[in-house]
Design a protein around this motif. Sequence first.
Motif, PDB file in Angstrom:
ATOM      1  N   ILE A  48     107.300  37.018 -51.938  1.00  0.00           N
ATOM      2  CA  ILE A  48     107.926  35.803 -51.399  1.00  0.00           C
ATOM      3  C   ILE A  48     106.870  34.736 -51.112  1.00  0.00           C
ATOM      4  N   ILE A  49     105.740  35.142 -50.533  1.00  0.00           N
ATOM      5  CA  ILE A  49     104.658  34.194 -50.249  1.00  0.00           C
ATOM      6  C   ILE A  49     104.124  33.598 -51.545  1.00  0.00           C
ATOM      7  N   LEU A  52     106.605  31.068 -52.899  1.00  0.00           N
ATOM      8  CA  LEU A  52     106.558  29.820 -52.130  1.00  0.00           C
ATOM      9  C   LEU A  52     105.321  29.006 -52.475  1.00  0.00           C
ATOM     10  N   VAL A  56     105.507  25.215 -53.856  1.00  0.00           N
ATOM     11  CA  VAL A  56     104.945  24.134 -53.041  1.00  0.00           C
ATOM     12  C   VAL A  56     103.730  23.503 -53.716  1.00  0.00           C
TER      13      VAL A  56
END
Length: 81
Positions: A48-49, A52, A56
């Motif tokens: 998930i990190i 992201l 981003v």
Amino acid sequence: MKRFDITGNGCRREKKTIGHVWRQRLRTIVTGKSCGIDGLLVTVGLCIIALLLCVVMKDKLEVFIATVVDALTAKATGILG
């Protein structure tokens, strides 16, 4: 404990395996934890990190990858040529 042959009803190894499985289940019940859930949660969290970060920092990531590829190409050209 009586040992049976392969064609019989079982062997000592099979009984030890069953005992091991029951000990693991009992440990899970007593402690309230599963043996492998921590690693699974860490893996999902890291995915998930990473996702992201890719969303981003998409533009910066493209520049970074281009810089790395250019540097590796220049180094390979220097070594080979």
